[in-house]
Write a protein that holds these residues in place. Structure first.
Motif, PDB file in Angstrom:
ATOM      1  N   GLY A 202       0.818  -1.214   0.000  1.00  0.00           N
ATOM      2  CA  GLY A 202       0.000   0.000   0.000  1.00  0.00           C
ATOM      3  C   GLY A 202       0.844   1.253   0.000  1.00  0.00           C
ATOM      4  N   GLU A 203       1.880   1.266  -0.825  1.00  0.00           N
ATOM      5  CA  GLU A 203       2.759   2.435  -0.914  1.00  0.00           C
ATOM      6  C   GLU A 203       1.960   3.687  -1.279  1.00  0.00           C
ATOM      7  N   ALA A 204       2.396   4.815  -0.758  1.00  0.00           N
ATOM      8  CA  ALA A 204       1.709   6.079  -1.028  1.00  0.00           C
ATOM      9  C   ALA A 204       1.579   6.303  -2.531  1.00  0.00           C
ATOM     10  N   GLY A 205       0.383   6.701  -2.962  1.00  0.00           N
ATOM     11  CA  GLY A 205       0.131   6.943  -4.374  1.00  0.00           C
ATOM     12  C   GLY A 205      -0.360   5.728  -5.123  1.00  0.00           C
ATOM     13  N   LEU A 206      -0.410   4.567  -4.470  1.00  0.00           N
ATOM     14  CA  LEU A 206      -0.887   3.342  -5.104  1.00  0.00           C
ATOM     15  C   LEU A 206      -2.145   2.844  -4.393  1.00  0.00           C
ATOM     16  N   LYS A 207      -3.012   2.232  -5.163  1.00  0.00           N
ATOM     17  CA  LYS A 207      -4.170   1.578  -4.565  1.00  0.00           C
ATOM     18  C   LYS A 207      -3.704   0.246  -3.991  1.00  0.00           C
ATOM     19  N   LYS A 208      -3.922   0.060  -2.699  1.00  0.00           N
ATOM     20  CA  LYS A 208      -3.439  -1.151  -2.046  1.00  0.00           C
ATOM     21  C   LYS A 208      -4.117  -2.378  -2.638  1.00  0.00           C
ATOM     22  N   LEU A 209      -3.303  -3.411  -2.860  1.00  0.00           N
ATOM     23  CA  LEU A 209      -3.799  -4.644  -3.473  1.00  0.00           C
ATOM     24  C   LEU A 209      -3.599  -5.810  -2.514  1.00  0.00           C
ATOM     25  N   ARG A 210      -4.651  -6.583  -2.310  1.00  0.00           N
ATOM     26  CA  ARG A 210      -4.565  -7.799  -1.502  1.00  0.00           C
ATOM     27  C   ARG A 210      -4.558  -8.997  -2.444  1.00  0.00           C
ATOM     28  N   ILE A 211      -3.567  -9.857  -2.298  1.00  0.00           N
ATOM     29  CA  ILE A 211      -3.475 -11.066  -3.118  1.00  0.00           C
ATOM     30  C   ILE A 211      -3.560 -12.278  -2.194  1.00  0.00           C
ATOM     31  N   ASN A 212      -4.472 -13.175  -2.502  1.00  0.00           N
ATOM     32  CA  ASN A 212      -4.624 -14.412  -1.738  1.00  0.00           C
ATOM     33  C   ASN A 212      -4.379 -15.609  -2.652  1.00  0.00           C
ATOM     34  N   MET A 213      -3.775 -16.645  -2.098  1.00  0.00           N
ATOM     35  CA  MET A 213      -3.596 -17.898  -2.828  1.00  0.00           C
ATOM     36  C   MET A 213      -4.245 -19.008  -2.018  1.00  0.00           C
ATOM     37  N   ASN A 214      -5.319 -19.566  -2.566  1.00  0.00           N
ATOM     38  CA  ASN A 214      -6.109 -20.546  -1.818  1.00  0.00           C
ATOM     39  C   ASN A 214      -6.422 -20.039  -0.410  1.00  0.00           C
ATOM     40  N   ALA A 215      -6.861 -18.776  -0.365  1.00  0.00           N
ATOM     41  CA  ALA A 215      -7.327 -18.098   0.856  1.00  0.00           C
ATOM     42  C   ALA A 215      -6.206 -17.653   1.786  1.00  0.00           C
ATOM     43  N   LEU A 216      -4.947 -17.932   1.463  1.00  0.00           N
ATOM     44  CA  LEU A 216      -3.835 -17.478   2.302  1.00  0.00           C
ATOM     45  C   LEU A 216      -3.222 -16.225   1.692  1.00  0.00           C
ATOM     46  N   PRO A 217      -3.080 -15.137   2.466  1.00  0.00           N
ATOM     47  CA  PRO A 217      -2.573 -13.884   1.906  1.00  0.00           C
ATOM     48  C   PRO A 217      -1.106 -13.974   1.495  1.00  0.00           C
ATOM     49  N   VAL A 218      -0.759 -13.271   0.425  1.00  0.00           N
ATOM     50  CA  VAL A 218       0.630 -13.145  -0.025  1.00  0.00           C
ATOM     51  C   VAL A 218       1.224 -11.916   0.659  1.00  0.00           C
ATOM     52  N   GLU A 219       2.311 -12.122   1.398  1.00  0.00           N
ATOM     53  CA  GLU A 219       2.956 -11.016   2.114  1.00  0.00           C
ATOM     54  C   GLU A 219       3.992 -10.345   1.208  1.00  0.00           C
ATOM     55  N   PRO A 220       4.183  -9.020   1.346  1.00  0.00           N
ATOM     56  CA  PRO A 220       5.156  -8.325   0.493  1.00  0.00           C
ATOM     57  C   PRO A 220       6.591  -8.669   0.861  1.00  0.00           C
ATOM     58  N   ALA A 221       7.438  -8.791  -0.150  1.00  0.00           N
ATOM     59  CA  ALA A 221       8.875  -9.033   0.045  1.00  0.00           C
ATOM     60  C   ALA A 221       9.630  -7.793  -0.428  1.00  0.00           C
ATOM     61  N   ASP A 222      10.012  -6.943   0.500  1.00  0.00           N
ATOM     62  CA  ASP A 222      10.664  -5.669   0.174  1.00  0.00           C
ATOM     63  C   ASP A 222      12.169  -5.878   0.041  1.00  0.00           C
ATOM     64  N   PRO A 223      12.742  -5.766  -1.165  1.00  0.00           N
ATOM     65  CA  PRO A 223      14.183  -6.016  -1.332  1.00  0.00           C
ATOM     66  C   PRO A 223      15.065  -4.920  -0.755  1.00  0.00           C
ATOM     67  N   PHE A 224      14.456  -3.799  -0.312  1.00  0.00           N
ATOM     68  CA  PHE A 224      15.234  -2.660   0.203  1.00  0.00           C
ATOM     69  C   PHE A 224      15.123  -2.508   1.715  1.00  0.00           C
ATOM     70  N   LEU A 225      14.265  -3.292   2.349  1.00  0.00           N
ATOM     71  CA  LEU A 225      14.033  -3.143   3.788  1.00  0.00           C
ATOM     72  C   LEU A 225      13.810  -1.674   4.134  1.00  0.00           C
ATOM     73  N   THR A 226      12.888  -1.037   3.416  1.00  0.00           N
ATOM     74  CA  THR A 226      12.688   0.412   3.568  1.00  0.00           C
ATOM     75  C   THR A 226      12.284   0.804   4.979  1.00  0.00           C
ATOM     76  N   LYS A 227      11.677  -0.114   5.726  1.00  0.00           N
ATOM     77  CA  LYS A 227      11.302   0.217   7.100  1.00  0.00           C
ATOM     78  C   LYS A 227      12.519   0.381   7.999  1.00  0.00           C
TER      79      LYS A 227
END
Length: 483
Positions: A202-227
């Motif tokens: 849900g980065e600023a300026g983007l519409k947040k997208l939820r992706i599920n695979m067989n009802a299990l959510p896909v978690e984001p993998a941030d390659p920059f560890l921006t947090k």
């Protein structure tokens, strides 16, 4: 001049386009691109490997009416050189068809808009039999009911359901398709979590997208560890043909400062080296990552460096973006600007790796060690004779000064540089029992100051030590002594 119309032979072309080279994960990502373009907030991916196996991708986007759906099912439905909406992740008008049919022989797309449901199907066996571009139209309730997961679409106000059946390509050479399918879908999950991580977060300026695979959510993998606030250089903005390209460099924390979960999210310790380099995003969707475009080598000391490059879709032609959206080559004008950024970032990564996170950003600091360039182009290190703790021996007896100089030269000549290089480039933190603590610093500072006969001399020494290693890292102790 006379012309002859030569439409492509349907069975031949449709079979040929299956060999473009899509992987399963790239094909699924291509379908989700369409969901994002349709302003979906949720995508559900279902896979069923038993008996009449299928993969179904359902979104809650705007949906399509009959004309739009048939246009979407047409091969080459849009000109790649046409201007498109800023959030459009397509280009050639081929992705839905080529991505889907690279994995299956039957593609069904059902779309709902304003309570009306439309369904169209490409069946390769039917095209081969008729030898025509004959798109099947599912009209009756009975025909619709045979589409897997259509009941999920019916619950939505609007949306689109993409179903792959007759998964011939996925079954080739598989003895246990159930087990292999689960492994392949695990790879799909990892791929989606990286490719769409900015949307999922849900980065600023983007519409947040939820992706599920067989009802299990896909978690984001941030390659920059921006947090972890790893951005160490300001954004570089390039303008190419009036289009804006934003370059954002990052340096990851040293491995010893990362948690096990963070290391796993970055691909594990072995994946750190392979994951360095540029990450090219088109409309915030990852195209490719972990490459330096031959601007530098994937070395050990640069493996903490990452560069995020955001390009708009109007520059697709310049970046030679392919149909699969899996390759992109920067144009010469971009390469020229990126090379200088690469050099600066690589040096910062080297410092972070070598000094295990300590940043020498202030040249006024008096360091214990000094680095010099040698006659043969290499480097050597000397203990700084101008350091205040060394200068304190200037008034010592001559024999003490000679003994000290002999000791310093012995330390300099016996530095275990080769072993240090190996240790610093390993993924294991260095555990040095002799590392100083705040109490050690305070005791050392008191010992040094107590040797000064007057308050003026003590204050003068304190000011010099305050900008010297290691005291410069403990300003609160220096302030305490000032008071």
């Amino acid at each position: 001049m006379k012309t002859v119309s030569l439409p492509p032979h349907a069975p031949t072309l449709i079979e040929s386009t299956r060999a473009i080279g899509y992987t399963l994960e790239a094909a699924v990502a291509d379908i989700i691109d369409n969901s994002i373009t349709a302003l979906a907030s949720c995508v559900d991916l279902f896979f069923f490997p038993i008996n009449d196996s299928y993969i179904a991708i359902l979104d809650n986007g705007n949906g399509m009416h009959s004309t739009q759906l048939e246009t979407a099912m047409r091969y080459g439905s849009q000109n790649p050189n046409d201007n498109r909406d800023a959030n459009d992740l397509g280009r050639f008008g081929l992705g839905l068809k080529t991505a889907s049919l690279s994995q299956c022989r039957t593609l069904t797309v059902v779309s709902k808009q304003e309570s009306r449901v439309e369904a169209r199907r490409w069946d390769i066996d039917h095209v081969t039999e008729t030898e025509e571009w004959s798109l099947l139209v599912l009209e009756t309730e009975e025909e619709m009911s045979t589409v897997p997961r259509i009941e999920e679409l019916n619950k939505l106000q609007s949306g689109t359901l993409v179903v792959w059946q007759n998964l011939d390509r996925l079954k080739v050479g598989e003895v246990n398709f159930d087990r292999s399918m689960s492994k392949k879908m695990s790879d799909v999950r990892d791929h989606l979590s990286l490719v769409f991580h900015r949307y999922i977060s849900g980065e600023a300026g983007l519409k947040k997208l939820r992706i599920n695979m067989n009802a299990l959510p896909v978690e984001p993998a941030d390659p920059f560890l921006t947090k972890r606030n790893t951005q160490v250089m300001a954004d570089e903005v390039l303008y190419i043909e009036d289009a804006k390209v934003v370059v954002r460099p990052f340096i990851l924390p040293h491995v010893s400062a990362l948690s096990s979960d963070e290391i796993d999210a970055l691909g594990g310790k072995e994946g750190l080296r392979k994951s360095q380099g540029f990450y090219i995003y088109r409309n915030k969707r990852l195209l490719l990552g972990g490459t330096w475009f031959r601007m530098m080598r994937q070395g050990e000391l640069s493996k903490l460096a990452r560069i995020q490059v955001d390009i708009p879709n109007e520059l697709d032609g310049l970046w030679t973006l392919d149909i699969k959206k899996s390759t992109a080559v920067p144009p010469e004008v971009v390469r020229n600007n990126l090379e200088s950024i690469v050099e600066r970032l690589a040096e910062r990564s080297k410092q972070t790796w070598t000094f295990r996170g300590k940043k020498e950003t202030n040249d006024s600091v008096v360091h214990v060690w000094q680095r010099f360039k040698g006659k043969q182009g290499g480097f050597y290190y000397n203990i700084n004779r101008d350091h205040p703790m060394v200068e304190m021996f200037l008034d010592a007896p001559a024999q003490v000064r000679r003994n000290l100089e002999t000791l310093l030269k012995a330390i300099e000549s016996q530095l275990p540089l080769n072993q240090l290089y190996i240790d610093l480039n390993s993924d294991k933190p260095i555990e040095n029992d002799t590392e100083t603590t705040a109490n050690d610093i305070e005791a050392t500072l008191k010992l040094l100051l107590d040797q000064m006969p007057t308050a003026v001399m003590r204050m003068e020494l304190l000011e010099r030590l305050s900008v010297s290693d290691p005291f410069v890292d403990y300003p609160h102790i220096v302030v305490k002594f000032r008071k």
